[in-house]
Design a protein around this motif. Sequence first.
Motif, PDB file in Angstrom:
ATOM      1  N   ASP A 279       0.835  -1.197   0.000  1.00 38.92           N
ATOM      2  CA  ASP A 279       0.000   0.000   0.000  1.00 38.92           C
ATOM      3  C   ASP A 279       0.877   1.257   0.000  1.00 38.92           C
ATOM      4  O   ASP A 279       0.715   2.170   0.812  1.00 38.92           O
ATOM      5  CB  ASP A 279      -0.945   0.019   1.204  1.00 38.92           C
ATOM      6  N   ARG A 281       2.686   4.737  -1.161  1.00 38.18           N
ATOM      7  CA  ARG A 281       2.324   6.010  -1.770  1.00 38.18           C
ATOM      8  C   ARG A 281       3.223   6.256  -2.985  1.00 38.18           C
ATOM      9  O   ARG A 281       4.413   5.952  -2.955  1.00 38.18           O
ATOM     10  CB  ARG A 281       2.484   7.161  -0.777  1.00 38.18           C
ATOM     11  N   ASN A 385      -8.048   2.093   1.387  1.00 43.85           N
ATOM     12  CA  ASN A 385      -7.534   3.233   0.627  1.00 43.85           C
ATOM     13  C   ASN A 385      -7.929   3.153  -0.848  1.00 43.85           C
ATOM     14  O   ASN A 385      -8.149   4.175  -1.500  1.00 43.85           O
ATOM     15  CB  ASN A 385      -6.010   3.317   0.759  1.00 43.85           C
ATOM     16  N   LEU A 389      -9.610   6.740  -0.914  1.00 39.65           N
ATOM     17  CA  LEU A 389      -8.702   7.857  -1.165  1.00 39.65           C
ATOM     18  C   LEU A 389      -8.656   8.194  -2.648  1.00 39.65           C
ATOM     19  O   LEU A 389      -8.522   7.294  -3.494  1.00 39.65           O
ATOM     20  CB  LEU A 389      -7.286   7.524  -0.681  1.00 39.65           C
ATOM     21  N   TRP A 392      -5.813   6.932  -5.284  1.00 40.48           N
ATOM     22  CA  TRP A 392      -4.982   5.869  -4.712  1.00 40.48           C
ATOM     23  C   TRP A 392      -4.958   4.638  -5.615  1.00 40.48           C
ATOM     24  O   TRP A 392      -3.900   4.044  -5.840  1.00 40.48           O
ATOM     25  CB  TRP A 392      -5.476   5.500  -3.316  1.00 40.48           C
ATOM     26  N   HIS A 416      -4.682   0.507   5.828  1.00 40.39           N
ATOM     27  CA  HIS A 416      -3.389   0.840   5.232  1.00 40.39           C
ATOM     28  C   HIS A 416      -2.291  -0.104   5.717  1.00 40.39           C
ATOM     29  O   HIS A 416      -1.311  -0.345   5.010  1.00 40.39           O
ATOM     30  CB  HIS A 416      -3.066   2.286   5.606  1.00 40.39           C
TER      31      HIS A 416
END
Length: 445
Positions: A279, A281, A385, A389, A392, A416
């Motif tokens: 997960d 970013r 997420n 999000l 995402w 997350h």
Amino acid sequence: MRLPSIRHHVGFVIFACLTTGLALGLGLAFGQFAGTSEVAISVYLLLAFSVAWAAVAIISTRFTDQPQRWAAVPALLLALLAAILLVWPGIYTEPFIGWLWPIALLALLAWMVVQSRTYLHSPVRAWLLYPAVGVLSLVALGGACETVQESLNPLADQMPGERIDVGGYQMHLYCSGSGSPTVVLDAGLGGASLDWSLVQPSLAETSQVCSYDRAGMGWSDPGPQPRSPEQLAKELHVLLTNAGISPPYVLVGHSLAGKNVRMFAQEHPDEVVGMVLVDARSEYVDDRTSDTKERIERRAAHLQAWAYGVADRIGIARFAGASLLGTPPSMPGETRRTIALLTTASPGRNTAADEFMERSTSDEKLRAGPLLGNRPLIVLAASENWEGLAYWSEGQQAQAALSSAGRLIVVEDSSHYIHWDHPDEVIDAVQAVITMAPRGGADGR
């Protein structure tokens, strides 16, 4: 001209001054003009309450028949403390402060109780001052207990693995198991080696697995600025080299650490044979984050550091650590408590804020760098997420496309922290990458 007297309303004066001071402090510390550091937030709060107590002393003396001149003492002490923090911000971390401040606060509170009993004859003493004194007394007692516990049970005694010199400072590394390639685990923002407690033992049954603490996190010394993904990747390479952990590596990065391991692979492509992103970013999300949201998130990072500092100093992290950070009950209670103590300690909370501030500074280099070729890559995306999000899901898809052998798995019913909620998913992904990895080194450029 003399204003009308409010002789019988000293309680209202005290209530109005203190609540206004509270509102002012919260507004300065957490509002539009929020501080850019833990020290700045503390200074704002101290100055706001200093003004509030000064107002109590002045207004009660000028306009009531119960002058509370003693209120000038806490006003002066709070202003002095704010000045000391401005001149000597590092005093937060001085060991003697942990012994001094609880005693000083208890002494001040006792003196204030005596003064209020002598000079304040109003119901406000019972329903406002005494409860406030009670809460602050508990805070002081909690701080005293925390200092004693720190001296009796130092966190250094609980460290697994070893600390390795990386050029003037030391970083913590914990390796277990044997076999090649070596699996290297990098925790997300604010995390450290213990975050992998549910993953590392199983992986170590068939492979050598190394978890580590980035500089400033866990049991590692603080490192040089800036705390960018590029800098963190360099430090990880020095750590593995100096510890004698030879390539090839399978890199596993959670959250922001996904950028660290990608930078590592970009700088040392011949040493990396596979990767698992948990997960993570990506710059895809960064590019689409508005300036307003970015400012809010940066402010939140500093406020979190300040709140963690409070939790650390008054013992909340120790006594509620098993549930403070949302670590899963499947972890041993002592492990969960240690995670909370390391995360809320001064180096950890401040380093996490520093890493957050630099989270996007290596994006351009990541975008411009080469892809992973045909190296095995598994991207694990948390359903929470993925669904909740903005951008995402697109960011996870973009990361899976970094390799022609990339694979995306959406882990259902997961937050997350996939490695906490569903550690078997991470274990299976790493083992799958090891199975697919080329033997004898990286060849997938």
